[in-house]
Design an enzyme around this catalytic site. Structure first.
Site, mmCIF file in Angstrom:
data_model
loop_
_atom_site.group_PDB
_atom_site.id
_atom_site.type_symbol
_atom_site.label_atom_id
_atom_site.label_comp_id
_atom_site.label_asym_id
_atom_site.label_seq_id
_atom_site.Cartn_x
_atom_site.Cartn_y
_atom_site.Cartn_z
ATOM 1 N N CYS A 107 33.993 60.604 91.135
ATOM 2 C CA CYS A 107 35.064 61.325 91.603
ATOM 3 C C CYS A 107 36.352 60.408 91.926
ATOM 4 C CB CYS A 107 34.579 62.561 93.094
ATOM 5 S SG CYS A 107 33.369 63.802 92.185
ATOM 6 N N HIS B 212 40.934 62.372 87.663
ATOM 7 C CA HIS B 212 40.528 62.873 86.141
ATOM 8 C C HIS B 212 41.628 64.121 87.120
ATOM 9 C CE1 HIS B 212 37.742 62.919 89.636
ATOM 10 N NE2 HIS B 212 37.193 64.122 89.493
ATOM 11 N N HIS C 292 40.818 69.055 86.827
ATOM 12 C CA HIS C 292 40.176 70.079 86.387
ATOM 13 C C HIS C 292 41.263 71.437 86.166
ATOM 14 C CE1 HIS C 292 36.948 68.173 87.831
ATOM 15 N NE2 HIS C 292 37.212 67.892 88.979
ATOM 16 N N GLU D 183 35.725 74.982 91.323
ATOM 17 C CA GLU D 183 36.639 72.920 90.609
ATOM 18 C C GLU D 183 36.159 73.329 89.294
ATOM 19 O OE1 GLU D 183 36.662 68.988 92.927
ATOM 20 O OE2 GLU D 183 34.689 69.136 91.810
ATOM 21 N N ASP E 11 49.967 73.659 90.150
ATOM 22 C CA ASP E 11 49.566 73.562 88.511
ATOM 23 C C ASP E 11 50.699 72.274 87.586
ATOM 24 O OD1 ASP E 11 48.537 74.578 85.882
ATOM 25 O OD2 ASP E 11 50.527 75.946 85.506
ATOM 26 N N HIS E 12 49.940 71.564 87.171
ATOM 27 C CA HIS E 12 49.843 70.248 86.561
ATOM 28 C C HIS E 12 50.719 69.469 87.233
ATOM 29 C CE1 HIS E 12 48.780 73.209 82.348
ATOM 30 N NE2 HIS E 12 49.585 72.322 81.882
ATOM 31 N N HIS F 264 43.352 64.978 89.977
ATOM 32 C CA HIS F 264 43.137 64.396 91.561
ATOM 33 C C HIS F 264 41.915 63.557 91.733
ATOM 34 C CE1 HIS F 264 38.972 66.268 93.113
ATOM 35 N NE2 HIS F 264 39.379 66.461 91.545
#
Lengths: 136, 136, 136, 136, 136, 136
Positions: free
Chosen positions: A33, A39, A41, A126, A79-80, A14
């Site tokens: 951020c 980047h 998480h 996060e 996810d991914h 994100h």
């Protein structure tokens, strides 16, 4: 009243920024951020439902059913993936954990309240230091 | 001989793919890890050095010095960054945890072997289930 | 209403005892926690604030600002210190985790309620088995 | 009002099933949790009591007393035991974590409310992904 | 040479005892672990393989393939099962974690050494305090 | 050869300094770890022994015996104590984790090598980020 919590995980990219702000304002408000190349998480998601314990089977809700609903409605979409670019229910929103928690609540609520149970809390971590809870 | 391990963390985006492969081959080999819009992780890094305990101060190495070297050489380059696009020492490499561990070893080795200590191991956990160790 | 939790850590020494009690009474009430030469813990602190999500930036509060306030007001005063001897806001109090949680609440409340957010909870874990929560 | 939580652990076998149901119905409702030869878990139990902080000693309750009560009333009866066969307070109940949490609440409540404290919550984690909370 | 570790989990019942020993000898040697009605654990299994990093794809081995082999050969046979009664490769063995680690090594070795990688270590944690490692 | 690891914990105070150094040199070398009024940690200790699995009982060593030896020789001397002032085997040594690991090795070795097992490793984590291993 019993509270049942299911933990799930998703790995996503994100970036926090507003398109209508210049780069330096994004940098000032969102810091690292807002780095332009994204980047990511390992998000941890806890979904809590509440309800009465069934005399028939001793559950609030069947946790396997709960797991499948969370997988299908939330994990498969996040996810991914890139939260800003790939996730329909985050379109047009700043990709903060706060907004993500509210969006997941709204996605899950119509589907997860089975067997008389109610959605009680969406919690998202996060990082190991930062987390958000939303109770509707 | 004593082994000293420092844990650090970084949050980064990445994608596994080869530019010289078609999309379907990338999908077949790398699965969801090749999704085009990136995803990301909370990587955990353990750096282990080994050496003799100093009679003077009772340390193998001063852990504050060690921490600063890892911060400057590794964490600042990886944290809140895109491993494929932003990290000089990963340029031209597939962004697997294996390649990342070897690259971090090579980056740290010339700088971290202070006070007679030797670099012993780079360990990286990509998720709570998957991790890599490299001993040079 | 969204709840945002920040985790911080501090390593401190303490001892539970009352100066106006004889040693054997301190020993009886506080057990090994009253050992005269101190002992210590890696305390974990969770600070939870609650508030509305800003439409402008998608945060309850900016977590970097929150982090700095907790660092300056609490962590710098407790980390690598003796809770009984070094910490101004614990002077004259028995150094239990209960008293520490209330004291941290009182220290933080005037400073942490930024951007319309309210302090919601101070949670402290003294060991992996014992923890305290205070909601004001 | 302060909340004090004690974590304890027990390792137990169990099986979810109803004797008055045929095998295939047990299999359909409880899945692999109904396997006939039992399975087991490292259960984690958190007992939370709430009360005022004593001016005399700075505790809600003495945690060593609390620990002994939980050990004697709960852990000794569950640890290294079969929940279906060995545990008096689970006789005749389906061995779900929901029923276990309610039963532990009922076992502890008459004994644990010392020094004016009240039992607040029984939380049990069956696995790292599934947990139950009960507030009476 | 790179070491890749995959973590998996299984929940199983077991009991430590020898049929050719009287109850009191089993009790003396194995303590509460010999309780007749079984108990159980959330076992954690770490499988480590070692090998060279492929220039083609940057992996030691494809972790999805590794995961499937561990699932099929080990987890499906142990999860929600009784180690003494249900698991073919533990028949006739005392159900200690030591014997389980050796048996899992022997089960996995012929199947897991794909793409030139070698099995390096089987680690099993029975509780958060007790674990076993076997290197062949 | 099988490796068996037992985890134990102790909460202790300490301070890093040399009496023969002036305050400013202690401050320069040891930083905040030399604060005069002590600080403390929840230390985690892992003791690893290695040996053959007994055909008779399937253990390397009986873990209850191991646990008692570690409790008596190490934990009772360190838990809720001051490492600099209270611990006989640390007298005259700088209270670093490195020196502590070596001292614990020397204390345990004559007593823990039961049933043909050998002491293999002493690992101590001082914080979640810093740890030390010693293999003799």
């Amino acid at each position: 009243m019993i509270y049942l919590t299911r933990r799930e995980r998703f790995c996503a990219a994100h970036r926090m920024f507003r398109e209508d702000w210049p780069d330096d304002k994004n940098k000032k408000v969102f810091g690292k951020c807002s780095n332009p190349n994204w980047h990511g998480h390992n998000y941890i998601l806890w979904v809590t439902v509440k309800g009465n314990v069934s005399d028939e089977h001793g559950f609030v809700v069947n946790i396997n059913t709960l797991k499948l609903i969370i997988q299908e409605r939330i994990i498969e979409k996040l996810d991914h993936k890139n939260i800003n670019l790939d996730v329909d229910f985050m379109k047009g929103k700043i990709a903060t954990t706060e907004n993500l928690a509210v969006a997941i609540w709204n996605e899950l609520k119509p589907h997860i309240e089975i067997d008389g149970a109610l959605l009680h809390c969406i919690k998202i971590a996060e990082t190991e230091n930062n987390s958000i809870e939303y109770y509707g």
